[in-house]
Design a protein around this motif. Structure first.
Motif, short mmCIF file in Angstrom:
data_model
loop_
_atom_site.label_atom_id
_atom_site.label_comp_id
_atom_site.label_asym_id
_atom_site.label_seq_id
_atom_site.Cartn_x
_atom_site.Cartn_y
_atom_site.Cartn_z
N GLU A 66 -34.71 98.84 56.04
CA GLU A 66 -35.46 99.92 56.59
C GLU A 66 -34.76 100.04 58.17
O GLU A 66 -34.81 101.30 58.55
CB GLU A 66 -36.81 99.37 56.79
N PHE A 67 -34.55 99.14 58.91
CA PHE A 67 -33.89 99.13 59.94
C PHE A 67 -32.57 99.95 60.11
O PHE A 67 -32.55 101.20 60.78
CB PHE A 67 -33.66 97.72 60.57
N VAL A 68 -31.84 99.55 59.22
CA VAL A 68 -30.65 100.36 59.15
C VAL A 68 -30.69 101.77 58.52
O VAL A 68 -30.20 102.66 58.98
CB VAL A 68 -29.47 99.69 58.18
N LEU A 118 -30.76 107.69 60.02
CA LEU A 118 -31.24 109.15 60.08
C LEU A 118 -31.59 109.69 61.50
O LEU A 118 -31.28 110.65 61.64
CB LEU A 118 -32.75 109.14 59.30
N LEU A 119 -32.09 108.65 62.29
CA LEU A 119 -32.10 109.25 63.70
C LEU A 119 -30.83 109.59 64.48
O LEU A 119 -30.68 110.30 65.22
CB LEU A 119 -32.71 108.23 64.26
N LEU A 176 -42.30 105.22 61.43
CA LEU A 176 -41.50 105.99 60.53
C LEU A 176 -40.51 105.06 59.75
O LEU A 176 -39.84 105.39 58.70
CB LEU A 176 -40.71 106.81 61.33
N LEU A 177 -40.06 103.91 60.39
CA LEU A 177 -39.11 103.06 59.64
C LEU A 177 -39.69 102.13 58.86
O LEU A 177 -39.06 101.57 57.93
CB LEU A 177 -38.27 102.18 61.00
N ASP A 178 -41.07 101.68 58.93
CA ASP A 178 -41.82 100.81 58.22
C ASP A 178 -42.14 101.69 56.91
O ASP A 178 -43.28 101.76 56.85
CB ASP A 178 -42.83 100.14 58.82
N THR A 179 -41.32 101.95 56.16
CA THR A 179 -41.39 102.79 55.00
C THR A 179 -42.42 102.44 53.77
O THR A 179 -43.09 103.12 53.03
CB THR A 179 -40.42 103.33 54.26
N ASP A 180 -42.35 100.79 53.72
CA ASP A 180 -43.32 100.42 52.91
C ASP A 180 -44.67 99.87 53.49
O ASP A 180 -45.47 99.49 52.65
CB ASP A 180 -42.66 99.22 52.06
N ASN A 181 -44.77 100.25 54.60
CA ASN A 181 -46.13 100.08 55.39
C ASN A 181 -46.55 98.45 55.28
O ASN A 181 -47.86 98.22 55.11
CB ASN A 181 -47.37 100.80 54.54
N SER A 182 -45.58 97.64 55.45
CA SER A 182 -45.72 96.26 55.28
C SER A 182 -46.09 95.56 56.52
O SER A 182 -46.76 94.47 56.74
CB SER A 182 -44.69 95.50 54.80
N GLY A 183 -46.01 96.52 57.77
CA GLY A 183 -46.32 96.00 59.11
C GLY A 183 -45.39 95.26 59.74
O GLY A 183 -45.45 94.87 60.87
#
Length: 243
Positions: free
Chosen positions: A119-121, A126-127, A106-113
């Motif tokens: 992305e972390f912040v 949201l959480l 869910l946090l890795d929004t660009d699916n980079s691995g």
């Protein structure tokens, strides 16, 4: 379908070199000595989140700690091992939730691995401090395992199963139960999850198409559904949404 179910070592001086300063270059940033974010970066992170400046700086320190001062990519394995550090950022009891395996995705929004600082912040924003609608959308994504935009009965059952397992594991850790084998846990959790998913779909799949849209899921999630795992007379409630 009922909405709430019961169920760095300190440096030492070398001999003969008292009082001399080291001529070595500074070490890479660590959790203890991370460089302070400049105002421009801090402002950008704030604008993309619900956090204030103090909170952003705290999150930055946590990110640097998880990523070994920025030297180690924050991949799924590294992230999962450091989940306990996220409690200081306001993310409580994540280890006891059914979303541990989904949180990284869910946090890795660009699916980079790997998860970068932005992305972390943004994800933790949201959480921890997201609006109701934002948390509902994030919960929907957690259940939508294949990213199709809808939730199937099998996907719902898998998340319910994760909820049961996390509940029983928490109880086993706090109260102990040598008689509960992994096989028994898996079998029981799967049976209950399937039953719950069947009940949910009978109620929520209003158009009978065999999957839940966001609006259909929202009706379910707004009731703050939980399961209650019971072990040796002890109970553990597990929320099955972020909301």
């Amino acid at each position: 379908f009922q909405r709430q179910q019961k169920m760095g070592q300190k440096p030492t001086k070398e001999p003969g070199k008292k009082g001399k300063r080291s001529s070595q270059a500074p070490h890479s940033p660590t959790a203890e000595s991370s460089p302070v974010l400049n105002n421009e970066v801090t402002k950008k992170l704030q604008e993309g989140s619900h956090f204030d400046q103090v909170e952003v700086n705290k999150l930055y320190e946590t990110f640097m700690s998880l990523s070994n001062g920025g030297k180690t990519p924050l991949d799924k394995e590294t992230f999962t091992k450091g989940l306990g550090k996220l409690e200081a950022c306001g993310l409580k009891n994540i280890d006891d939730s059914p979303f541990v395996d989904r949180l990284f995705t869910l946090l890795d929004t660009d699916n980079s691995g790997s998860i970068d600082l932005q992305e972390f912040v943004s994800g933790l924003s949201l959480l921890c401090k997201g609006t109701i609608e934002e948390k509902l959308a994030l919960s929907f994504k957690a259940y939508d395992l294949d990213g199709s935009g809808t939730i199937t009965k099998d996907e719902l059952a898998l998340m319910f199963k994760s909820a049961w397992i996390s509940g029983f594991r928490a109880l086993s850790a706090s109260h102990g139960n040598e008689e509960l084998s992994r096989e028994d846990l898996e079998e029981f959790s799967e049976e209950m999850a399937t039953l719950f998913a069947d009940q949910a779909f009978d109620t929520l799949d209003s158009n009978g198409d065999g999957c839940l849209s966001f609006e259909e899921f929202k009706e379910f999630a707004m009731a703050e559904p939980k399961i209650t795992a019971t072990l040796n007379g002890f109970k553990k409630e597990v929320s099955i949404t972020f909301w």
